[in-house]
Scaffold this motif. Structure first.
Motif, mmCIF file in Angstrom:
data_model
loop_
_atom_site.group_PDB
_atom_site.id
_atom_site.type_symbol
_atom_site.label_atom_id
_atom_site.label_comp_id
_atom_site.label_asym_id
_atom_site.label_seq_id
_atom_site.Cartn_x
_atom_site.Cartn_y
_atom_site.Cartn_z
ATOM 1 N N ALA A 85 34.914 18.944 29.704
ATOM 2 C CA ALA A 85 34.941 17.487 29.645
ATOM 3 C C ALA A 85 36.355 16.977 29.433
ATOM 4 O O ALA A 85 36.672 15.829 29.757
ATOM 5 C CB ALA A 85 34.038 16.984 28.517
ATOM 6 N N LEU A 86 37.235 17.835 28.905
ATOM 7 C CA LEU A 86 38.603 17.442 28.570
ATOM 8 C C LEU A 86 39.654 18.089 29.457
ATOM 9 O O LEU A 86 40.794 17.622 29.495
ATOM 10 C CB LEU A 86 38.905 17.793 27.106
ATOM 11 N N ALA A 87 39.295 19.144 30.164
ATOM 12 C CA ALA A 87 40.252 19.833 31.036
ATOM 13 C C ALA A 87 39.497 20.659 32.060
ATOM 14 O O ALA A 87 38.429 21.200 31.758
ATOM 15 C CB ALA A 87 41.174 20.735 30.215
ATOM 16 N N PRO A 88 40.032 20.781 33.277
ATOM 17 C CA PRO A 88 39.397 21.638 34.283
ATOM 18 C C PRO A 88 39.370 23.092 33.821
ATOM 19 O O PRO A 88 40.142 23.496 32.947
ATOM 20 C CB PRO A 88 40.305 21.468 35.511
ATOM 21 N N ALA A 89 38.513 23.871 34.422
ATOM 22 C CA ALA A 89 38.381 25.268 34.037
ATOM 23 C C ALA A 89 39.496 26.139 34.608
ATOM 24 O O ALA A 89 39.813 27.185 34.052
ATOM 25 C CB ALA A 89 37.024 25.810 34.489
ATOM 26 N N ASP A 90 40.122 25.711 35.709
ATOM 27 C CA ASP A 90 41.132 26.558 36.345
ATOM 28 C C ASP A 90 42.461 26.473 35.611
ATOM 29 O O ASP A 90 42.792 25.470 34.967
ATOM 30 C CB ASP A 90 41.319 26.150 37.811
ATOM 31 N N GLU A 91 43.241 27.521 35.707
ATOM 32 C CA GLU A 91 44.503 27.621 34.968
ATOM 33 C C GLU A 91 45.483 26.519 35.353
ATOM 34 O O GLU A 91 46.147 25.922 34.499
ATOM 35 C CB GLU A 91 45.141 28.988 35.204
ATOM 36 N N ALA A 92 45.573 26.233 36.646
ATOM 37 C CA ALA A 92 46.506 25.200 37.105
ATOM 38 C C ALA A 92 46.118 23.831 36.548
ATOM 39 O O ALA A 92 46.980 23.051 36.119
ATOM 40 C CB ALA A 92 46.544 25.163 38.632
ATOM 41 N N GLY A 93 44.817 23.532 36.560
ATOM 42 C CA GLY A 93 44.360 22.255 36.027
ATOM 43 C C GLY A 93 44.621 22.124 34.542
ATOM 44 O O GLY A 93 45.046 21.074 34.056
ATOM 45 N N ARG A 94 44.378 23.191 33.805
ATOM 46 C CA ARG A 94 44.642 23.164 32.368
ATOM 47 C C ARG A 94 46.132 22.995 32.073
ATOM 48 O O ARG A 94 46.514 22.314 31.126
ATOM 49 C CB ARG A 94 44.117 24.442 31.721
ATOM 50 N N ALA A 95 46.955 23.632 32.895
ATOM 51 C CA ALA A 95 48.400 23.487 32.708
ATOM 52 C C ALA A 95 48.832 22.044 32.900
ATOM 53 O O ALA A 95 49.697 21.536 32.163
ATOM 54 C CB ALA A 95 49.149 24.404 33.680
ATOM 55 N N ARG A 96 48.241 21.343 33.860
ATOM 56 C CA ARG A 96 48.573 19.935 34.073
ATOM 57 C C ARG A 96 48.132 19.090 32.887
ATOM 58 O O ARG A 96 48.836 18.169 32.473
ATOM 59 C CB ARG A 96 47.906 19.433 35.358
ATOM 60 N N VAL A 97 46.963 19.405 32.332
ATOM 61 C CA VAL A 97 46.492 18.675 31.160
ATOM 62 C C VAL A 97 47.468 18.867 29.998
ATOM 63 O O VAL A 97 47.849 17.910 29.312
ATOM 64 C CB VAL A 97 45.079 19.125 30.763
ATOM 65 N N THR A 98 47.890 20.101 29.776
ATOM 66 C CA THR A 98 48.864 20.375 28.720
ATOM 67 C C THR A 98 50.137 19.585 28.947
ATOM 68 O O THR A 98 50.710 18.995 28.009
ATOM 69 C CB THR A 98 49.181 21.881 28.654
ATOM 70 N N THR A 99 50.581 19.546 30.189
ATOM 71 C CA THR A 99 51.798 18.811 30.518
ATOM 72 C C THR A 99 51.678 17.337 30.146
ATOM 73 O O THR A 99 52.596 16.755 29.549
ATOM 74 C CB THR A 99 52.097 18.940 32.026
ATOM 75 N N TRP A 100 50.544 16.717 30.474
ATOM 76 C CA TRP A 100 50.387 15.289 30.197
ATOM 77 C C TRP A 100 50.221 15.004 28.710
ATOM 78 O O TRP A 100 50.699 13.969 28.217
ATOM 79 C CB TRP A 100 49.226 14.719 31.000
ATOM 80 N N VAL A 101 49.567 15.891 27.985
ATOM 81 C CA VAL A 101 49.474 15.704 26.531
ATOM 82 C C VAL A 101 50.862 15.745 25.909
ATOM 83 O O VAL A 101 51.222 14.888 25.089
ATOM 84 C CB VAL A 101 48.557 16.771 25.898
ATOM 85 N N ILE A 102 51.662 16.720 26.303
ATOM 86 C CA ILE A 102 53.019 16.834 25.767
ATOM 87 C C ILE A 102 53.877 15.658 26.226
ATOM 88 O O ILE A 102 54.698 15.134 25.460
ATOM 89 C CB ILE A 102 53.661 18.169 26.189
ATOM 90 N N ALA A 103 53.695 15.208 27.453
ATOM 91 C CA ALA A 103 54.453 14.047 27.940
ATOM 92 C C ALA A 103 54.135 12.806 27.120
ATOM 93 O O ALA A 103 55.042 12.023 26.776
ATOM 94 C CB ALA A 103 54.128 13.800 29.415
ATOM 95 N N ALA A 104 52.865 12.606 26.809
ATOM 96 C CA ALA A 104 52.493 11.451 25.989
ATOM 97 C C ALA A 104 53.175 11.513 24.636
ATOM 98 O O ALA A 104 53.699 10.503 24.133
ATOM 99 C CB ALA A 104 50.975 11.401 25.826
ATOM 100 N N LEU A 105 53.197 12.695 24.034
ATOM 101 C CA LEU A 105 53.734 12.847 22.680
ATOM 102 C C LEU A 105 55.253 12.893 22.640
ATOM 103 O O LEU A 105 55.860 12.430 21.662
ATOM 104 C CB LEU A 105 53.168 14.124 22.048
ATOM 105 N N ASN A 106 55.883 13.459 23.680
ATOM 106 C CA ASN A 106 57.338 13.662 23.651
ATOM 107 C C ASN A 106 58.124 12.653 24.475
ATOM 108 O O ASN A 106 59.215 12.241 24.070
ATOM 109 C CB ASN A 106 57.686 15.076 24.151
ATOM 110 N N SER A 107 57.594 12.262 25.634
ATOM 111 C CA SER A 107 58.356 11.391 26.526
ATOM 112 C C SER A 107 58.063 9.915 26.320
ATOM 113 O O SER A 107 58.896 9.070 26.656
ATOM 114 C CB SER A 107 58.081 11.758 27.995
ATOM 115 N N VAL A 108 56.884 9.601 25.795
ATOM 116 C CA VAL A 108 56.498 8.196 25.656
ATOM 117 C C VAL A 108 56.365 7.766 24.197
ATOM 118 O O VAL A 108 56.936 6.754 23.782
ATOM 119 C CB VAL A 108 55.175 7.915 26.407
#
Length: 217
Positions: A85-108
């Motif tokens: 419900a919070l992230a796709p099951a595939d590795e690439a999709g999860r990596a993108r989710v991690t990227t956006w979480v970190i972007a929210a916390l670090n870049s914005v």
């Protein structure tokens, strides 16, 4: 599985609906995972027992049957790795989710907080007259870039994820600044995400103890 999340028993009105346990509550609601809130106050914050759970005395702290962690971003990512419900099951999709979480916390978020600190905690102080335009200009560069990426997308990627959850929680702190009105797609994005039933449930769960424990006038 037993999940416990620390949260404040009560906070002043201006902070209600913005304390960071809301991020974790929302993630748990999206994932359909039941949890128990461990309510704390300043006396509990200062105890050795709580500092062993959350070294800085903040909220949220999280524990389940397997892990004990703190920091809202770390907790949301932990939950995202366990729930589709919070992230796709595939590795690439999860990596993108991690990227956006970190972007929210670090870049914005640091730039959002700079502005909010000026408006809330230093309102009316003479030095803010020069500092605020600078802080706003830096933040607007980040908002412009984010707006350009989002474009006409519904979400940051092809579906709602923990990245959208965290980005929305960061952006909604700008509600009283008027900045989201300058970026129509970002304003619509925040409304779209916070219209989700899971967010409404999480918000109500945070607000209920504040009402129950409000100081008697």
């Amino acid at each position: 599985m037993n999940i416990h999340v620390s949260a404040f028993r009560w906070v002043p009105q201006f902070a209600q609906g913005y304390v960071r346990d809301l991020r974790v509550r929302w993630a748990l609601e999206e994932a359909g995972l039941p949890y128990e809130a461990t309510l704390i106050d300043p006396a509990i914050q200062a105890t050795t027992a709580y500092r062993e759970w959350q070294p800085f005395g903040q909220v949220p702290a999280y524990r389940d049957d397997a892990v004990e962690i703190f920091e809202s971003g770390a907790i949301v990512l932990h939950l995202a790795m366990r729930s589709e419900a919070l992230a796709p099951a595939d590795e690439a999709g999860r990596a993108r989710v991690t990227t956006w979480v970190i972007a929210a916390l670090n870049s914005v978020e640091p730039h959002v907080q700079n502005l909010v600190q000026l408006d809330v905690f230093h309102a009316g102080e003479a030095w803010t007259k020069e500092r605020r335009p600078q802080a706003e200009a830096i933040l607007c560069k980040r908002l412009t870039a984010l707006s350009a990426w989002l474009g006409e997308r519904e979400f940051l990627e092809d579906r709602f994820t923990a990245g959208d959850l965290m980005m929305t929680m960061v952006l909604r702190e700008l509600a009283d600044t008027g900045l989201l009105e300058r970026y129509a797609n970002l304003g619509a994005y925040v409304r779209r995400c916070t219209d989700r039933p899971a967010f409404a449930r999480a918000l109500e769960a945070q607000l209920q103890p504040f009402r129950e424990n409000a100081p008697v006038a």
